[in-house]
Design an enzyme around this catalytic site. Sequence first.
Site, PDB file in Angstrom:
ATOM      1  N   THR A  23       4.658   7.656  11.337  1.00 17.49           N
ATOM      2  CA  THR A  23       5.633   6.672  11.818  1.00 17.49           C
ATOM      3  C   THR A  23       7.033   7.266  11.962  1.00 17.49           C
ATOM      4  N   GLN A  35      20.036   6.290  10.723  1.00 17.83           N
ATOM      5  CA  GLN A  35      19.857   5.979  12.136  1.00 17.83           C
ATOM      6  C   GLN A  35      19.193   4.615  12.307  1.00 17.83           C
ATOM      7  N   SER A  56      12.262   2.826  16.936  1.00 21.08           N
ATOM      8  CA  SER A  56      11.841   3.657  18.056  1.00 21.08           C
ATOM      9  C   SER A  56      12.904   3.708  19.144  1.00 21.08           C
ATOM     10  N   GLY A 104      16.261   7.445   3.838  1.00 19.26           N
ATOM     11  CA  GLY A 104      15.931   7.957   2.516  1.00 19.26           C
ATOM     12  C   GLY A 104      17.179   8.452   1.809  1.00 19.26           C
ATOM     13  N   GLN A 119     -22.356  14.990   4.973  1.00 23.06           N
ATOM     14  CA  GLN A 119     -21.156  15.405   4.227  1.00 23.06           C
ATOM     15  C   GLN A 119     -20.486  16.588   4.950  1.00 23.06           C
ATOM     16  N   GLU A 162      10.075  10.073  12.411  1.00 25.35           N
ATOM     17  CA  GLU A 162      10.224  11.105  13.450  1.00 25.35           C
ATOM     18  C   GLU A 162       9.416  10.743  14.696  1.00 25.35           C
ATOM     19  N   ARG A 170     -18.583  15.737   8.156  1.00 25.15           N
ATOM     20  CA  ARG A 170     -17.290  15.061   7.979  1.00 25.15           C
ATOM     21  C   ARG A 170     -16.265  16.028   7.375  1.00 25.15           C
ATOM     22  N   ASP A 217       7.083   7.153  16.241  1.00 23.16           N
ATOM     23  CA  ASP A 217       5.775   6.491  16.155  1.00 23.16           C
ATOM     24  C   ASP A 217       4.771   7.289  16.997  1.00 23.16           C
TER      25      ASP A 217
HETATM   26  C1  LIG Z   1       8.911   6.474   4.775  1.00 19.93           C
HETATM   27  C2  LIG Z   1       9.911   6.326   5.885  1.00 19.93           C
HETATM   28  C3  LIG Z   1      11.068   7.054   5.846  1.00 19.93           C
HETATM   29  C4  LIG Z   1      12.042   6.912   6.840  1.00 19.93           C
HETATM   30  N1  LIG Z   1      13.204   7.625   6.734  1.00 19.93           N
HETATM   31  C5  LIG Z   1      14.206   7.397   7.644  1.00 19.93           C
HETATM   32  C6  LIG Z   1      15.464   8.035   7.507  1.00 19.93           C
HETATM   33  O1  LIG Z   1      15.696   8.822   6.577  1.00 19.93           O
HETATM   34  N2  LIG Z   1      16.434   7.745   8.408  1.00 19.93           N
HETATM   35  C7  LIG Z   1      16.232   6.883   9.448  1.00 19.93           C
HETATM   36  O2  LIG Z   1      17.146   6.669  10.226  1.00 19.93           O
HETATM   37  N3  LIG Z   1      15.025   6.263   9.614  1.00 19.93           N
HETATM   38  C8  LIG Z   1      14.010   6.494   8.741  1.00 19.93           C
HETATM   39  N4  LIG Z   1      12.784   5.858   8.891  1.00 19.93           N
HETATM   40  C9  LIG Z   1      12.574   4.938  10.015  1.00 19.93           C
HETATM   41  C10 LIG Z   1      11.610   5.484  11.056  1.00 19.93           C
HETATM   42  O3  LIG Z   1      12.230   6.497  11.775  1.00 19.93           O
HETATM   43  C11 LIG Z   1      11.127   4.347  11.966  1.00 19.93           C
HETATM   44  O4  LIG Z   1      10.407   3.449  11.191  1.00 19.93           O
HETATM   45  C12 LIG Z   1      10.249   4.882  13.080  1.00 19.93           C
HETATM   46  O5  LIG Z   1      11.066   5.501  14.026  1.00 19.93           O
HETATM   47  C13 LIG Z   1       9.394   3.818  13.776  1.00 19.93           C
HETATM   48  O6  LIG Z   1      10.199   2.885  14.362  1.00 19.93           O
HETATM   49  P1  LIG Z   1       9.953   1.328  14.149  1.00 19.93           P
HETATM   50  O7  LIG Z   1       9.733   1.113  12.714  1.00 19.93           O
HETATM   51  O8  LIG Z   1      11.065   0.639  14.816  1.00 19.93           O
HETATM   52  O9  LIG Z   1       8.613   1.022  14.929  1.00 19.93           O
HETATM   53  P2  LIG Z   1       8.448   0.006  16.181  1.00 19.93           P
HETATM   54  O10 LIG Z   1       9.020   0.618  17.399  1.00 19.93           O
HETATM   55  O11 LIG Z   1       8.927  -1.339  15.810  1.00 19.93           O
HETATM   56  O12 LIG Z   1       6.867   0.012  16.315  1.00 19.93           O
HETATM   57  C14 LIG Z   1       6.053  -1.144  16.134  1.00 19.93           C
HETATM   58  C15 LIG Z   1       4.859  -1.051  17.080  1.00 19.93           C
HETATM   59  O13 LIG Z   1       5.324  -1.215  18.415  1.00 19.93           O
HETATM   60  C16 LIG Z   1       4.828  -0.196  19.246  1.00 19.93           C
HETATM   61  N5  LIG Z   1       5.799   0.108  20.287  1.00 19.93           N
HETATM   62  C17 LIG Z   1       7.155   0.090  20.193  1.00 19.93           C
HETATM   63  N6  LIG Z   1       7.696   0.445  21.377  1.00 19.93           N
HETATM   64  C18 LIG Z   1       6.674   0.708  22.233  1.00 19.93           C
HETATM   65  C19 LIG Z   1       6.590   1.134  23.598  1.00 19.93           C
HETATM   66  N7  LIG Z   1       7.668   1.353  24.310  1.00 19.93           N
HETATM   67  N8  LIG Z   1       5.372   1.295  24.136  1.00 19.93           N
HETATM   68  C20 LIG Z   1       4.271   1.080  23.421  1.00 19.93           C
HETATM   69  N9  LIG Z   1       4.287   0.680  22.131  1.00 19.93           N
HETATM   70  C21 LIG Z   1       5.470   0.491  21.544  1.00 19.93           C
HETATM   71  C22 LIG Z   1       4.600   0.981  18.300  1.00 19.93           C
HETATM   72  O14 LIG Z   1       3.611   1.854  18.794  1.00 19.93           O
HETATM   73  C23 LIG Z   1       4.149   0.290  17.021  1.00 19.93           C
HETATM   74  O15 LIG Z   1       2.753   0.082  17.082  1.00 19.93           O
HETATM   75  C24 LIG Z   1      11.809   6.021   7.916  1.00 19.93           C
HETATM   76  C25 LIG Z   1      10.614   5.309   7.967  1.00 19.93           C
HETATM   77  C26 LIG Z   1       9.671   5.439   6.964  1.00 19.93           C
HETATM   78  C27 LIG Z   1       8.405   4.649   7.048  1.00 19.93           C
HETATM   79  C1  LIG Z   2     -13.457  -0.245  -7.292  1.00 25.28           C
HETATM   80  C2  LIG Z   2     -14.854   0.054  -7.769  1.00 25.28           C
HETATM   81  C3  LIG Z   2     -15.528  -0.874  -8.535  1.00 25.28           C
HETATM   82  C4  LIG Z   2     -16.800  -0.606  -9.014  1.00 25.28           C
HETATM   83  N1  LIG Z   2     -17.421  -1.529  -9.824  1.00 25.28           N
HETATM   84  C5  LIG Z   2     -18.624  -1.222 -10.374  1.00 25.28           C
HETATM   85  C6  LIG Z   2     -19.259  -2.134 -11.302  1.00 25.28           C
HETATM   86  O1  LIG Z   2     -18.728  -3.214 -11.593  1.00 25.28           O
HETATM   87  N2  LIG Z   2     -20.430  -1.756 -11.876  1.00 25.28           N
HETATM   88  C7  LIG Z   2     -21.021  -0.558 -11.582  1.00 25.28           C
HETATM   89  O2  LIG Z   2     -22.076  -0.274 -12.131  1.00 25.28           O
HETATM   90  N3  LIG Z   2     -20.470   0.313 -10.704  1.00 25.28           N
HETATM   91  C8  LIG Z   2     -19.271   0.015 -10.091  1.00 25.28           C
HETATM   92  N4  LIG Z   2     -18.688   0.897  -9.206  1.00 25.28           N
HETATM   93  C9  LIG Z   2     -19.354   2.177  -8.886  1.00 25.28           C
HETATM   94  C10 LIG Z   2     -19.918   2.217  -7.461  1.00 25.28           C
HETATM   95  O3  LIG Z   2     -21.038   1.402  -7.376  1.00 25.28           O
HETATM   96  C11 LIG Z   2     -20.220   3.673  -7.077  1.00 25.28           C
HETATM   97  O4  LIG Z   2     -19.019   4.374  -7.072  1.00 25.28           O
HETATM   98  C12 LIG Z   2     -20.875   3.730  -5.715  1.00 25.28           C
HETATM   99  O5  LIG Z   2     -22.193   3.311  -5.833  1.00 25.28           O
HETATM  100  C13 LIG Z   2     -20.836   5.127  -5.081  1.00 25.28           C
HETATM  101  O6  LIG Z   2     -21.522   6.017  -5.844  1.00 25.28           O
HETATM  102  P1  LIG Z   2     -20.919   7.429  -6.264  1.00 25.28           P
HETATM  103  O7  LIG Z   2     -19.525   7.189  -6.705  1.00 25.28           O
HETATM  104  O8  LIG Z   2     -21.865   8.047  -7.180  1.00 25.28           O
HETATM  105  O9  LIG Z   2     -20.862   8.279  -4.899  1.00 25.28           O
HETATM  106  P2  LIG Z   2     -21.645   9.650  -4.625  1.00 25.28           P
HETATM  107  O10 LIG Z   2     -23.085   9.369  -4.423  1.00 25.28           O
HETATM  108  O11 LIG Z   2     -21.281  10.656  -5.633  1.00 25.28           O
HETATM  109  O12 LIG Z   2     -20.998  10.018  -3.211  1.00 25.28           O
HETATM  110  C14 LIG Z   2     -20.221  11.195  -2.978  1.00 25.28           C
HETATM  111  C15 LIG Z   2     -20.478  11.679  -1.566  1.00 25.28           C
HETATM  112  O13 LIG Z   2     -21.805  12.196  -1.475  1.00 25.28           O
HETATM  113  C16 LIG Z   2     -22.492  11.641  -0.380  1.00 25.28           C
HETATM  114  N5  LIG Z   2     -23.921  11.512  -0.700  1.00 25.28           N
HETATM  115  C17 LIG Z   2     -24.476  11.220  -1.891  1.00 25.28           C
HETATM  116  N6  LIG Z   2     -25.819  11.185  -1.780  1.00 25.28           N
HETATM  117  C18 LIG Z   2     -26.116  11.452  -0.485  1.00 25.28           C
HETATM  118  C19 LIG Z   2     -27.331  11.552   0.266  1.00 25.28           C
HETATM  119  N7  LIG Z   2     -28.510  11.359  -0.311  1.00 25.28           N
HETATM  120  N8  LIG Z   2     -27.236  11.836   1.598  1.00 25.28           N
HETATM  121  C20 LIG Z   2     -26.052  12.029   2.183  1.00 25.28           C
HETATM  122  N9  LIG Z   2     -24.872  11.950   1.516  1.00 25.28           N
HETATM  123  C21 LIG Z   2     -24.905  11.661   0.194  1.00 25.28           C
HETATM  124  C22 LIG Z   2     -21.826  10.279  -0.156  1.00 25.28           C
HETATM  125  O14 LIG Z   2     -21.968   9.857   1.182  1.00 25.28           O
HETATM  126  C23 LIG Z   2     -20.370  10.578  -0.507  1.00 25.28           C
HETATM  127  O15 LIG Z   2     -19.725  11.081   0.615  1.00 25.28           O
HETATM  128  C24 LIG Z   2     -17.421   0.630  -8.702  1.00 25.28           C
HETATM  129  C25 LIG Z   2     -16.744   1.553  -7.905  1.00 25.28           C
HETATM  130  C26 LIG Z   2     -15.478   1.286  -7.437  1.00 25.28           C
HETATM  131  C27 LIG Z   2     -14.776   2.301  -6.580  1.00 25.28           C
END
Ligand SMILES: Cc1cc2nc3c(=O)[nH]c(=O)nc-3n(C[C@H](O)[C@H](O)[C@H](O)COP(=O)(O)OP(=O)(O)OC[C@H]3O[C@@H](n4cnc5c(N)ncnc54)[C@H](O)[C@@H]3O)c2cc1C
Ligand SMILES: Cc1cc2nc3c(=O)[nH]c(=O)nc-3n(C[C@H](O)[C@H](O)[C@H](O)COP(=O)(O)OP(=O)(O)OC[C@H]3O[C@@H](n4cnc5c(N)ncnc54)[C@H](O)[C@@H]3O)c2cc1C
Lengths: 665, 665
Positions: free
Chosen positions: B421, B136, B143, B176, B329, B423, B332, B425
């Site tokens: 997106t 389609q 859309s 697809g 925690q 079916e 959320r 937007d």
């Molecule tokens: C993973 C995936 C699988 C898909 N599979 C299929 C499939 O099998 N067959 C098929 O036919 N299609 C498929 N699609 C396409 C899909 O149906 C379209 O991408 C979808 O309908 C959104 O349309 P668009 O991309 O044109 O968005 P757009 O309309 O271009 O949207 C862009 C932005 O403009 C805004 N906007 C557009 N019009 C308005 C309005 N009137 N008022 C306010 N805001 C507006 C939207 O909110 C959005 O923020 C697939 C898409 C994806 C991502």
């Molecule tokens: C891409 C990437 C790169 C990184 N690079 C480095 C690096 O170079 N060197 C390095 O040392 N580390 C690195 N880190 C580790 C990073 O610093 C830790 O992942 C980060 O500090 C978060 O800690 P955590 O994973 O233990 O989270 P956690 O503390 O396990 O968090 C899990 C959940 O528990 C909640 N939570 C934990 N304690 C509390 C509390 N007291 N109160 C309320 N909520 C709580 C959190 O909000 C969260 O929702 C990297 C991580 C990523 C993703």
Amino acid sequence: MEMSSLTQERKSAQFDVEAMKIVWEGSPEQVQLTQRIGQLVANDAVFRKDNRVSQGRLELFKNTLRKAAHAWSIIQSLHLTEAEASKLRSFIDEPAYTDLHWGMFIPAIKGQGTDEQQQKWLPLAYRQTIIGCYAQTELGHGSNVQGLETTATFDPSTDEFIVNTPTLTATKWWPGGLGKVSTHAIVYARLITDGKDYGVHAFIMQIRSLEDHHPLPGVIVADIGVKFGNGGYNTMDNGLLRFDNVRIPRDNLLMRVASVTRHGKYVPSGVPRQLGYGAMVFVRKSIVMDASNYLSRAVTIAVRYSAVRRQFGTQQGKPEIQVIDYMTQQSRLFPLLATAYAYRFLGVWMSWLYSDVMARLERGDFSTLPEVHACTAGLKSITTSTTADGIEECRKLCGGHGYLCASGLPELYAAYVPACTYEGDNVILLLQVARFLMKTLSLLGSGKKPSGTAAYLGNAADLLAKNCQVMKERDWINPDILQHAFEARSARLTVKCATQIAAASNQEAGFSEFSSELVDASRAHCELIVVTRFMEALKKEISGRSVMKQLQTLCYVYALSLVTARAGDFLVTGYLSSKQLDLAKGQLRSLFRELRPNAVALVDSFNHSDYYLGSTLGRFDGNVYENLYNDALKDPMNASPVTEGYEEYIRPVLKQQLKLPNSRL
Amino acid sequence: MEMSSLTQERKSAQFDVEAMKIVWEGSPEQVQLTQRIGQLVANDAVFRKDNRVSQGRLELFKNTLRKAAHAWSIIQSLHLTEAEASKLRSFIDEPAYTDLHWGMFIPAIKGQGTDEQQQKWLPLAYRQTIIGCYAQTELGHGSNVQGLETTATFDPSTDEFIVNTPTLTATKWWPGGLGKVSTHAIVYARLITDGKDYGVHAFIMQIRSLEDHHPLPGVIVADIGVKFGNGGYNTMDNGLLRFDNVRIPRDNLLMRVASVTRHGKYVPSGVPRQLGYGAMVFVRKSIVMDASNYLSRAVTIAVRYSAVRRQFGTQQGKPEIQVIDYMTQQSRLFPLLATAYAYRFLGVWMSWLYSDVMARLERGDFSTLPEVHACTAGLKSITTSTTADGIEECRKLCGGHGYLCASGLPELYAAYVPACTYEGDNVILLLQVARFLMKTLSLLGSGKKPSGTAAYLGNAADLLAKNCQVMKERDWINPDILQHAFEARSARLTVKCATQIAAASNQEAGFSEFSSELVDASRAHCELIVVTRFMEALKKEISGRSVMKQLQTLCYVYALSLVTARAGDFLVTGYLSSKQLDLAKGQLRSLFRELRPNAVALVDSFNHSDYYLGSTLGRFDGNVYENLYNDALKDPMNASPVTEGYEEYIRPVLKQQLKLPNSRL
Ligand SMILES: Cc1cc2nc3c(=O)[nH]c(=O)nc-3n(C[C@H](O)[C@H](O)[C@H](O)COP(=O)(O)OP(=O)(O)OC[C@H]3O[C@@H](n4cnc5c(N)ncnc54)[C@H](O)[C@@H]3O)c2cc1C
Ligand SMILES: Cc1cc2nc3c(=O)[nH]c(=O)nc-3n(C[C@H](O)[C@H](O)[C@H](O)COP(=O)(O)OP(=O)(O)OC[C@H]3O[C@@H](n4cnc5c(N)ncnc54)[C@H](O)[C@@H]3O)c2cc1C
Ligand SMILES: [Ca+2]
């Protein structure tokens, strides 16, 4: 010839784009630097990045090593300055071990090593004859740094520390650059001497042979596996690390703050621990600058594509409506555009804050530290969360095509979103802000005046008493009105939390019970800071035709979109009436109308090159469809008209020649 | 031996988990089916999925073809029923061309083909001697389906349609299964005959040779390239398609609703177009069921890991606090847990709605269609948006480790998020709901009573007049109170929009000006439906020890978390006081406390196997760290201790032996 949508948009802009670029970059020199280094990277085939989303992990990673080596040879042969080199690395636009080497390893040595240690290690690091990373987080402990389990036990018999990983959860886990590249690491471990645990300290350790790159005896080091998304951090070798009683010389302890004597006595150096906080402010300032950069890239793509994309509303052969003209599109997109600008001014202010803190630390003035610590923690949290969500929102604003990697947005998100987690989990950071706010309020009674970004809390009585004065839409276009509104919201939420906690059985129980409310109050405090900094920045002179006017519009869009997004906060505290909220919404719509003809020019002002954006939807020329189509035909999947796998897996289905297995149900 | 955290959690649960599984699945038979098919897939090495995140696109795609062929051979050799086969495909857990073949191609023939056409095409499709997709969307139109540009012009001289792609933007783009697999496609094109354009119609077209799979003459077909994230839709060959005046027999027009005579006369069949709406309700019902499924998987991972993960709060050798015990925690996580249940009951109700609509359509009763159309459009929108955001929230709730693909959450998000997106937007769908709401209000005056999910609008006067009656926390635990609150919120926002639009210069201008507000009103209408369906479902008998009690808690958590999340709506309409909002928050915290000991058991009740979850963090046994560690060591990156690329790109850096290029700055 018909004018393209974007050409038309640029013609309708009402301000001087070149002048705005200078505001965005900070100076004409910065604009030039961006241009120069940007082109250098864009024109070098080694730095090609459009192929990385179809590569498997191994190929992707190897290619990153290639880019890093190539960048290093360019940096050396062109004798680039540190600023130029860092710009070069950032334009290469993919996470790499060099980020940690230059951004964490070297600064840690500078910040925590003695002068002697710096003289020993820095020259090696500067030449990259050693490559280092920052190994703090363990499998079991990230947020709670004090809970780290790795031990470094002093052995006076040999004058060495014995570094050990006592449990599975003590395994270092996450450090970037660790898994496959680093020869050295800053390792955080519990310092134990004389039978006493002195808590977590930093050690510098060699982990791989400088001859053949094999892990040293007693060291297990490896990559931790695939991470979120296309490209993203999969170009990085985040690693794991274990030590089996590895011995290192005593002076591998970084000793700026404390040392251990030959006989195992722990000796604080007298240098205050607080000195380390300066580095933290610096890191957070960079994170905020990054946020504005990433958000501005996403917004550029979404704004340009929304001006190119047309959908619905054909009238007698005329083109359809540009989707940027839909109010729902504007109300999701324009606040993000304004936010990118807001964070830029915030970042500039944080640079000032950093130098202010450093100057104070040098003269032993620690008085602003708690306030600065809370403020920067909170700003890291809200800017990274907003930016991550904002990138995804921009992607959705592009409809289906946003989901293609050709939009550039999936990679942007994958690379950005961990900023919500590293350098402090964003919720935990807001809880730290909350502790500061509660403390500040509790000190008010004893006459202690809050300062800096918390100064307004000294004025809480007035902020609680006086409600919003807005009577008509235009009243909202007023810095004093907005300042008061954001201060009142924050003060009221903060005081309310304090009251609720005071009524609880005990302080800690209350803090825990109301922690969601505390998070809301902290967010309010931080958003106030951003609004304030934006308005303050516009009090200075800014040159260029109509540039100031655009910035004012953006500033009001930022502030009023927050008022409407956080309507609950403003209403629940009784500060705003429903009527006043409607006026804010009405004013915001007027601002969108003012912004609309300038939207494309305002993203052009970010000065992002097509190479850097890496987005077909966000191309400067707006030639979206032709490029989507031509690039698709070049995709490796289309190398032959009949797919690989046809003979084995499609033809047998169609021809009913599948071998049926002997499965059992 | 120490009890693991999860064992302890399961011991503290207060209800019958097996009975809850039956509620979740709908019947004991369904539970068994899940078990049976789930194990079949999990135990078959061909269906292995833990390696897909490190594969490049080509390898990944080929492997999906292999799985699809293997699944088909199992389906045939075990003579699976349609329900079993579809369960099997869903457990394989990756998007594939078969989704479109079974889910869109066949239903389109059924829905839009005449009996004759069905007899011709369906047997081929059922045996997969042809494979089809649903084409389609075009490069320029998604859309706006009415804006599609592909043409099918009738040529009476040969009794054929000439299908043509007149412009670049008319290229089919996204379908697809199209790019590399399908032999046939349902193609939407403008039917032109006798010089007149009759708008978009569906045609069935062969696009590839059944002999050698090459595209037929005049057909360009290819893959559109890499998409968002790890795995995700990269296992799918979303495609592009162009026709250069391709001729097809006249009866390839699907003719249920209209046909073209031998001489080119367009003849409506008399079958009402509305019949097609039943299919739409069916698709949207499935989308809502999918939402509850995806969200339940994400929540399972986050709840189990939050019970295993401990951080901070060590006291004298006791373990640290489980992060699930932190209020931030819980606030959320628990609403998302409740939402997964809410959407399940909603899906069940939508199944009823579908049969109701079908029964009505059969007797020519189209009266409920506008209401059902709006309601299902809106429910598709809010459930998919909430689920996509919820998956990412669950990932962030897992801290750093959530960012590893080993958490399972990155793949879940990548595969799910396009549901926002396709079916329709999600914003455009809510605008459709808004049109219905405005229409419904405008008809009230003429005495037309709204029915079904909009019936409450007939009661608008009371809903506008009467404010919330809550006086203390427990008052919120009352279906009537909640029903009234959600009805009042929706009615008030809707009426307010209507009033604002009425004051505008004209209807369309007003609708456009206030479209953000209209979206808010639509969301309120849809959330009301979800709350209502959940509460209604609990009025029936539900067996099992304490199962009903748990569901009630979840229902109140769902409703009250919406009250607090949408506080602005409830406050701005004057329906709630700040005090009442605080009472809602207080009650919600009490509910969290009730839910806490049951959280792990409530996700166990979803009955997701470890294979299906594909998450080390979400393992049933809670043995997270050991498995993270062991799996990392098996990663292809760790095949050798020294990385590929060392000799070329790391050693030369360390040894200062880089060849310096002749770059110019
Ligand atoms: C993973 C995936 C699988 C898909 N599979 C299929 C499939 O099998 N067959 C098929 O036919 N299609 C498929 N699609 C396409 C899909 O149906 C379209 O991408 C979808 O309908 C959104 O349309 P668009 O991309 O044109 O968005 P757009 O309309 O271009 O949207 C862009 C932005 O403009 C805004 N906007 C557009 N019009 C308005 C309005 N009137 N008022 C306010 N805001 C507006 C939207 O909110 C959005 O923020 C697939 C898409 C994806 C991502
Ligand atoms: C891409 C990437 C790169 C990184 N690079 C480095 C690096 O170079 N060197 C390095 O040392 N580390 C690195 N880190 C580790 C990073 O610093 C830790 O992942 C980060 O500090 C978060 O800690 P955590 O994973 O233990 O989270 P956690 O503390 O396990 O968090 C899990 C959940 O528990 C909640 N939570 C934990 N304690 C509390 C509390 N007291 N109160 C309320 N909520 C709580 C959190 O909000 C969260 O929702 C990297 C991580 C990523 C993703
Ligand atoms: Ca209470």
